[in-house]
Design a protein around this motif. Structure first.
Motif, PDB file in Angstrom:
ATOM      1  N   VAL A  67     -49.123  85.881  34.661  1.00 32.68           N
ATOM      2  CA  VAL A  67     -49.079  87.143  35.395  1.00 32.68           C
ATOM      3  C   VAL A  67     -48.050  88.078  34.746  1.00 32.68           C
ATOM      4  O   VAL A  67     -48.323  89.257  34.508  1.00 32.68           O
ATOM      5  CB  VAL A  67     -48.724  86.913  36.877  1.00 32.68           C
ATOM      6  CG1 VAL A  67     -48.401  88.231  37.569  1.00 32.68           C
ATOM      7  CG2 VAL A  67     -49.884  86.222  37.589  1.00 32.68           C
ATOM      8  N   ALA A  68     -46.858  87.540  34.452  1.00 34.55           N
ATOM      9  CA  ALA A  68     -45.801  88.348  33.842  1.00 34.55           C
ATOM     10  C   ALA A  68     -46.218  88.862  32.469  1.00 34.55           C
ATOM     11  O   ALA A  68     -46.054  90.047  32.153  1.00 34.55           O
ATOM     12  CB  ALA A  68     -44.518  87.522  33.737  1.00 34.55           C
ATOM     13  N   GLY A  69     -46.778  87.986  31.633  1.00 31.27           N
ATOM     14  CA  GLY A  69     -47.172  88.382  30.289  1.00 31.27           C
ATOM     15  C   GLY A  69     -48.295  89.399  30.281  1.00 31.27           C
ATOM     16  O   GLY A  69     -48.236  90.405  29.559  1.00 31.27           O
ATOM     17  N   THR A  70     -49.319  89.165  31.102  1.00 28.30           N
ATOM     18  CA  THR A  70     -50.452  90.093  31.171  1.00 28.30           C
ATOM     19  C   THR A  70     -50.027  91.435  31.732  1.00 28.30           C
ATOM     20  O   THR A  70     -50.464  92.493  31.266  1.00 28.30           O
ATOM     21  CB  THR A  70     -51.579  89.481  32.037  1.00 28.30           C
ATOM     22  OG1 THR A  70     -51.889  88.172  31.561  1.00 28.30           O
ATOM     23  CG2 THR A  70     -52.822  90.348  32.002  1.00 28.30           C
ATOM     24  N   ASN A  71     -49.152  91.390  32.741  1.00 30.10           N
ATOM     25  CA  ASN A  71     -48.638  92.608  33.359  1.00 30.10           C
ATOM     26  C   ASN A  71     -47.869  93.450  32.353  1.00 30.10           C
ATOM     27  O   ASN A  71     -48.039  94.676  32.273  1.00 30.10           O
ATOM     28  CB  ASN A  71     -47.712  92.231  34.524  1.00 30.10           C
ATOM     29  CG  ASN A  71     -47.873  93.173  35.696  1.00 30.10           C
ATOM     30  OD1 ASN A  71     -48.303  94.304  35.526  1.00 30.10           O
ATOM     31  ND2 ASN A  71     -47.507  92.715  36.866  1.00 30.10           N
ATOM     32  N   LEU A  72     -47.005  92.804  31.588  1.00 32.33           N
ATOM     33  CA  LEU A  72     -46.218  93.526  30.585  1.00 32.33           C
ATOM     34  C   LEU A  72     -47.105  94.134  29.509  1.00 32.33           C
ATOM     35  O   LEU A  72     -46.884  95.278  29.069  1.00 32.33           O
ATOM     36  CB  LEU A  72     -45.197  92.582  29.949  1.00 32.33           C
ATOM     37  CG  LEU A  72     -43.894  92.373  30.710  1.00 32.33           C
ATOM     38  CD1 LEU A  72     -43.081  91.235  30.100  1.00 32.33           C
ATOM     39  CD2 LEU A  72     -43.072  93.662  30.724  1.00 32.33           C
ATOM     40  N   ALA A  73     -48.116  93.388  29.072  1.00 26.06           N
ATOM     41  CA  ALA A  73     -49.028  93.899  28.043  1.00 26.06           C
ATOM     42  C   ALA A  73     -49.782  95.126  28.552  1.00 26.06           C
ATOM     43  O   ALA A  73     -49.918  96.135  27.836  1.00 26.06           O
ATOM     44  CB  ALA A  73     -50.006  92.809  27.626  1.00 26.06           C
ATOM     45  N   PHE A  74     -50.260  95.063  29.795  1.00 24.00           N
ATOM     46  CA  PHE A  74     -50.949  96.220  30.386  1.00 24.00           C
ATOM     47  C   PHE A  74     -50.005  97.409  30.489  1.00 24.00           C
ATOM     48  O   PHE A  74     -50.363  98.541  30.150  1.00 24.00           O
ATOM     49  CB  PHE A  74     -51.494  95.856  31.767  1.00 24.00           C
ATOM     50  CG  PHE A  74     -52.086  97.021  32.506  1.00 24.00           C
ATOM     51  CD1 PHE A  74     -53.360  97.464  32.214  1.00 24.00           C
ATOM     52  CD2 PHE A  74     -51.354  97.690  33.471  1.00 24.00           C
ATOM     53  CE1 PHE A  74     -53.921  98.562  32.882  1.00 24.00           C
ATOM     54  CE2 PHE A  74     -51.895  98.779  34.151  1.00 24.00           C
ATOM     55  CZ  PHE A  74     -53.179  99.205  33.848  1.00 24.00           C
ATOM     56  N   GLY A  75     -48.770  97.158  30.977  1.00 28.79           N
ATOM     57  CA  GLY A  75     -47.794  98.234  31.109  1.00 28.79           C
ATOM     58  C   GLY A  75     -47.439  98.867  29.775  1.00 28.79           C
ATOM     59  O   GLY A  75     -47.229 100.079  29.681  1.00 28.79           O
ATOM     60  N   LEU A  76     -47.397  98.047  28.717  1.00 26.33           N
ATOM     61  CA  LEU A  76     -47.088  98.563  27.385  1.00 26.33           C
ATOM     62  C   LEU A  76     -48.180  99.515  26.900  1.00 26.33           C
ATOM     63  O   LEU A  76     -47.891 100.621  26.415  1.00 26.33           O
ATOM     64  CB  LEU A  76     -46.932  97.400  26.406  1.00 26.33           C
ATOM     65  CG  LEU A  76     -46.610  97.769  24.958  1.00 26.33           C
ATOM     66  CD1 LEU A  76     -45.223  98.374  24.849  1.00 26.33           C
ATOM     67  CD2 LEU A  76     -46.720  96.537  24.051  1.00 26.33           C
ATOM     68  N   PHE A  77     -49.452  99.110  27.056  1.00 23.09           N
ATOM     69  CA  PHE A  77     -50.560  99.966  26.626  1.00 23.09           C
ATOM     70  C   PHE A  77     -50.643 101.235  27.479  1.00 23.09           C
ATOM     71  O   PHE A  77     -50.908 102.327  26.962  1.00 23.09           O
ATOM     72  CB  PHE A  77     -51.879  99.201  26.688  1.00 23.09           C
ATOM     73  CG  PHE A  77     -52.060  98.223  25.575  1.00 23.09           C
ATOM     74  CD1 PHE A  77     -52.217  98.664  24.269  1.00 23.09           C
ATOM     75  CD2 PHE A  77     -52.073  96.867  25.811  1.00 23.09           C
ATOM     76  CE1 PHE A  77     -52.384  97.772  23.223  1.00 23.09           C
ATOM     77  CE2 PHE A  77     -52.232  95.952  24.782  1.00 23.09           C
ATOM     78  CZ  PHE A  77     -52.385  96.407  23.479  1.00 23.09           C
ATOM     79  N   ALA A  78     -50.404 101.097  28.797  1.00 23.32           N
ATOM     80  CA  ALA A  78     -50.440 102.268  29.678  1.00 23.32           C
ATOM     81  C   ALA A  78     -49.336 103.256  29.311  1.00 23.32           C
ATOM     82  O   ALA A  78     -49.559 104.473  29.287  1.00 23.32           O
ATOM     83  CB  ALA A  78     -50.303 101.824  31.132  1.00 23.32           C
TER      84      ALA A  78
END
Length: 325
Positions: free
Chosen positions: A242-253
């Motif tokens: 959850v943490a890793g996927t969340n950070l990756a999404f936030g980075l692209f956004a």
């Protein structure tokens, strides 16, 4: 105390007189402002490192309270998040904590949603003026910040772990003898391993949340973990994924948001540069503080500060709204 208040007021006035580009010459011309930006970054970095709360939720209220124009605050927050999320995302990717299947469905509506938000931003600015746009930005930010503060405090005060999926009931099959436990790798439950199959309903939920969250991020720069964590926990179950996927999404956004704000010449590059300089040692100090301090108390303290900041921002938004009506 009066001298400190006067200094803060003078710095706020300096912020208001700067151009939205916040060029390097304008910032370095005032050493007090330059040092103050580094100290803000240091404080935010310390708070993030000590509590785990996202940087945007601490940065946005701080800059708004100091008098930075709301439109520049959103751009600064997105650029700050993009810069500081890079090392964390790379670390999670290296440890294989990013669920790329879930990330794909989060990313599908990201660019269209952010372009719609960007168009709405420009339409409001052109049709109703900069003051109206400031209200549209400030009021949602205040309401979101209040909600986040209550959400965190409620969980901590009730001593709840953020469980968004039902706990599995134990059966007789779960009664395994100690020798078998020691002989197998039980460091993590099988349900918390990398999830390879995502149902059609889960795909729709991920896409919906990706669309909603990216729209909110483009307008306010706040979102990401707070809105995304519940549905990701339901789908992935594994906190580390959850943490890793969340950070990756936030980075692209954040990357798309920064690009869109650069297109309207609204990204305060040098303002963020000084904030990042301060945040690096602050994050290190925050992690050290967290090692010998009760983390629950730290999170509760920061949540209360966030809640108060949300009230102040909302009140400011209401005052600005009353001035244009």
């Amino acid at each position: 105390m009066l001298e400190i208040a006067d200094a803060l007021f003078s710095i706020s006035v300096t912020f208001l007189t700067l151009e939205t580009s916040f060029d390097l010459a304008a910032i370095t011309a005032d050493p007090a402002l330059m040092i103050f930006l580094i100290l803000i970054g240091f404080g935010i970095g310390t708070g993030v490192g000590a509590s785990g709360i996202g940087g945007a939720i601490l940065l946005v209220p701080s800059l708004l309270y100091l008098g930075v124009p709301p439109q520049a605050v959103v751009a600064a927050s997105l650029l700050f998040n993009f810069t500081t999320n890079i090392p964390s995302t790379l670390l999670h990717a290296r440890k294989r904590h990013i669920n790329y299947r879930a990330l794909v469905y989060l990313m599908i509506p990201l660019i269209p949603s952010m372009f719609v938000a960007h168009w709405l931003w420009g339409y409001i600015y052109t049709a109703f003026g900069s003051e109206t746009l400031d209200v549209v930005i400030t009021l949602p930010i205040g309401i979101i910040v209040i909600g986040i503060g209550i959400y965190i405090m409620r969980g901590r005060l009730l001593n709840k772990k953020y469980r968004f999926f039902p706990a599995r009931k134990k059966t007789s099959a779960d009664s395994i003898d100690d020798s078998k436990i020691n002989s197998e790798d039980t460091s993590e439950d099988k349900s918390l391993e990398y999830k390879t199959k995502i149902t059609k309903r889960e795909k729709g939920g991920l896409s919906f949340m990706g669309s909603l969250d990216s729209f909110i991020i483009q307008l306010t720069s706040i979102g990401g973990g707070v809105f995304m964590t519940p549905i990701l926990l339901k789908v992935l179950h594994s906190p580390k994924h959850v943490a890793g996927t969340n950070l990756a999404f936030g980075l692209f956004a954040a990357l798309v948001g920064v690009f869109l704000h650069f297109s309207i010449e609204d990204s305060p590059l040098y303002l963020v540069m000084f904030l990042v300089i301060g945040s690096i040692p602050g994050s290190y100090l925050g992690v050290r503080v967290a090692t010998f301090t009760n983390p629950k108390k730290l999170v509760l303290l920061f949540a209360f500060i966030i809640f108060l900041a949300g009230i102040l921002i909302t009140n400011k938004g209401i005052e600005n709204f009353s001035m244009i009506t």
